[in-house]
Design a protein around this motif. Structure first.
Motif, PDB file in Angstrom:
ATOM      1  N   ALA A  61     -39.847   6.514  22.008  1.00 27.17           N
ATOM      2  CA  ALA A  61     -38.938   5.411  21.711  1.00 27.17           C
ATOM      3  C   ALA A  61     -37.543   5.879  22.097  1.00 27.17           C
ATOM      4  N   PRO A  62     -36.571   4.983  22.171  1.00 24.27           N
ATOM      5  CA  PRO A  62     -35.216   5.438  22.506  1.00 24.27           C
ATOM      6  C   PRO A  62     -34.683   6.504  21.562  1.00 24.27           C
ATOM      7  N   GLU A  63     -35.142   6.487  20.292  1.00 27.45           N
ATOM      8  CA  GLU A  63     -34.615   7.424  19.303  1.00 27.45           C
ATOM      9  C   GLU A  63     -35.382   8.741  19.223  1.00 27.45           C
ATOM     10  N   TYR A  64     -36.602   8.788  19.744  1.00 29.67           N
ATOM     11  CA  TYR A  64     -37.408  10.004  19.587  1.00 29.67           C
ATOM     12  C   TYR A  64     -38.463  10.114  20.679  1.00 29.67           C
ATOM     13  N   ASN A  65     -38.961  11.334  20.836  1.00 32.33           N
ATOM     14  CA  ASN A  65     -40.044  11.614  21.786  1.00 32.33           C
ATOM     15  C   ASN A  65     -41.000  12.596  21.131  1.00 32.33           C
ATOM     16  N   VAL A  66     -42.233  12.186  20.949  1.00 32.71           N
ATOM     17  CA  VAL A  66     -43.241  13.006  20.295  1.00 32.71           C
ATOM     18  C   VAL A  66     -44.370  13.275  21.288  1.00 32.71           C
ATOM     19  N   GLN A  67     -44.605  14.545  21.570  1.00 36.71           N
ATOM     20  CA  GLN A  67     -45.704  14.947  22.458  1.00 36.71           C
ATOM     21  C   GLN A  67     -46.442  16.089  21.770  1.00 36.71           C
ATOM     22  N   ILE A  68     -47.619  15.784  21.245  1.00 35.68           N
ATOM     23  CA  ILE A  68     -48.340  16.726  20.397  1.00 35.68           C
ATOM     24  C   ILE A  68     -49.742  16.983  20.946  1.00 35.68           C
ATOM     25  N   ASN A  69     -50.080  18.242  21.097  1.00 32.86           N
ATOM     26  CA  ASN A  69     -51.460  18.670  21.262  1.00 32.86           C
ATOM     27  C   ASN A  69     -51.819  19.484  20.029  1.00 32.86           C
ATOM     28  N   TYR A  70     -52.857  19.090  19.306  1.00 26.33           N
ATOM     29  CA  TYR A  70     -53.210  19.812  18.091  1.00 26.33           C
ATOM     30  C   TYR A  70     -54.712  20.099  18.072  1.00 26.33           C
ATOM     31  N   PRO A  71     -55.122  21.162  17.359  1.00 29.44           N
ATOM     32  CA  PRO A  71     -56.528  21.578  17.386  1.00 29.44           C
ATOM     33  C   PRO A  71     -57.373  20.879  16.334  1.00 29.44           C
ATOM     34  N   GLN A  72     -58.629  20.684  16.675  1.00 31.55           N
ATOM     35  CA  GLN A  72     -59.650  20.265  15.733  1.00 31.55           C
ATOM     36  C   GLN A  72     -60.882  21.131  15.989  1.00 31.55           C
ATOM     37  N   PHE A  73     -61.309  21.857  14.958  1.00 29.78           N
ATOM     38  CA  PHE A  73     -62.467  22.731  15.117  1.00 29.78           C
ATOM     39  C   PHE A  73     -63.732  21.894  15.250  1.00 29.78           C
ATOM     40  N   GLN A  74     -64.679  22.393  16.019  1.00 31.06           N
ATOM     41  CA  GLN A  74     -65.929  21.675  16.232  1.00 31.06           C
ATOM     42  C   GLN A  74     -67.084  22.672  16.273  1.00 31.06           C
ATOM     43  N   GLY A  75     -68.266  22.187  15.918  1.00 36.67           N
ATOM     44  CA  GLY A  75     -69.472  23.000  16.024  1.00 36.67           C
ATOM     45  C   GLY A  75     -69.527  24.177  15.079  1.00 36.67           C
ATOM     46  N   LEU A  76     -68.746  24.147  13.983  1.00 31.16           N
ATOM     47  CA  LEU A  76     -68.818  25.240  13.017  1.00 31.16           C
ATOM     48  C   LEU A  76     -70.096  25.126  12.187  1.00 31.16           C
ATOM     49  N   LYS A  77     -70.587  26.246  11.694  1.00 38.72           N
ATOM     50  CA  LYS A  77     -71.826  26.255  10.917  1.00 38.72           C
ATOM     51  C   LYS A  77     -71.655  25.565   9.576  1.00 38.72           C
TER      52      LYS A  77
END
Length: 352
Positions: free
Chosen positions: A52-68
């Motif tokens: 937006a004109p007031e902010y810029n958010v660019q996020i890559n975040y982890p999610q665990f998968q295939g855990l026992k």
């Protein structure tokens, strides 16, 4: 084994931030998107992009998968989501309620790197926030889990047998670079309970946020301690990926000799041999390499290169020869974790 000191700062986020700092938006509406970007091992990297004109958010975040332990997986994934959304809300609300006097958009950038050693999985997050003023702030956090029937997360003090031993090893690294770390090199207070870290087959990597142990010009940084120098708890001591030499790939690339007799490797020929994507940015005069789970940035004539957004120092600086960028063998061993051996007088073998 050679220890590595990793430094981030002006080089590590310069390209990323330079495109979006003060007043570069002409949007009248919010543009938002959330998607799964890619999957590496036991970590799915999800993305949130909102401008937006007031902010810029660019996020890559982890999610665990295939855990026992599925219940454990759901719990830690929800904790990560909650933390990411909290950070995003703080930036968006702050930008709307307290606009920057300079008229610059607030910034929130997050990226993640996965590290794994046996069943021990580390997701390291680098976060950059800008809320006005001359500079933003770069912080590091991590999520470290042991994938077993009853999943378990670990803090740094919990993975070593002797925390004083670890603190002493870290301080010795600071003392080697007293010109960078200043007073911290002489009086390091020790790791925090929530100190971010990662475990690999070769090293325990301890991360520090900007301003934590060095001036802001250094940025976020880390110290890598070889595993054969630090005593891990019994539960983790034997955690290794157990990749046999026969499972590793070996390629041969041509080399040149510098005027000082040092071995040089063409970045383009290296990328072709290792099946990496390569891009040259003429304006910034730097090379970008990409492969599954990792990205590298090389700046000719500067003794710093990036690995997944964190810059490494104390290497032989890349050079131009006949219009092409060449690196020294320490880039292969330090950045690519490769083993290098002589093949012929004008070729080397690279195993990784």
């Amino acid at each position: 084994m050679k220890r590595k000191m990793i430094l981030a700062g002006a080089f590590s986020l310069a390209t990323f931030i330079g495109a979006v700092l003060p007043g570069t938006y002409a949007m009248n509406t919010v543009v938002a998107a959330e998607q799964a970007v890619k999957t590496e091992g036991h970590v799915t990297i999800s993305s949130i992009n909102e401008k937006a004109p007031e902010y810029n958010v660019q996020i890559n975040y982890p999610q665990f998968q295939g855990l026992k332990d599925q219940a454990f997986q759901e719990s830690i994934n929800q904790s990560i989501k909650d933390w990411v959304n909290q950070k995003k809300t703080e930036i968006v609300d702050g930008a709307l309620e307290y606009p920057s006097p300079q008229g610059a958009a607030y910034q929130l950038f997050m990226d993640v790197t996965e590290r794994q050693s046996g069943n021990f999985i580390s997701a390291v997050m680098t976060t950059y926030q800008y809320t006005g003023g001359a500079n933003g702030n770069e912080t590091v956090s991590s999520y470290n889990v042991l994938n077993k029937a009853e999943g378990k997360s670990f803090t740094l003090p919990e993975v070593v047998k002797d925390i004083d031993q670890l603190n002493n090893l870290i301080q010795k690294e600071f003392q080697k670079h007293e010109d960078v770390y200043g007073a911290t090199a002489l009086n390091y207070p020790g790791v925090r309970e929530d100190q971010p870290f990662a475990l690999t087959d070769d090293a325990l990597i301890v991360y520090f946020s900007e301003y934590e142990v060095a001036p802001g010009s250094v940025g976020a940084n880390s110290v890598s301690i070889p595993r054969d120098e630090i005593a891990l708890i019994d539960e983790l001591a034997d955690q290794k990926s157990n990749i046999n030499a026969s499972e590793k790939a070996t390629v041969t690339v041509p080399v040149k000799k510098s005027d000082q007799g040092k071995t040089l490797i063409s970045v383009r020929e290296l990328a072709e041999a290792l099946d990496m994507n390569i891009t040259w940015n003429q304006e910034l005069r730097r090379v970008y390499l990409e492969e599954a789970g990792a990205s590298y940035e090389i700046v000719p004539s500067v003794p710093i290169y990036q690995v997944n957004g964190i810059s490494m120092r104390d290497i032989e600086q890349p050079v131009f020869i006949d219009g092409h960028v060449f690196v020294h063998t320490d880039f292969l061993t330090d950045a690519l974790d490769a083993k290098v051996s002589s093949s012929t007088a004008d070729h080397i073998s690279i195993t990784r």
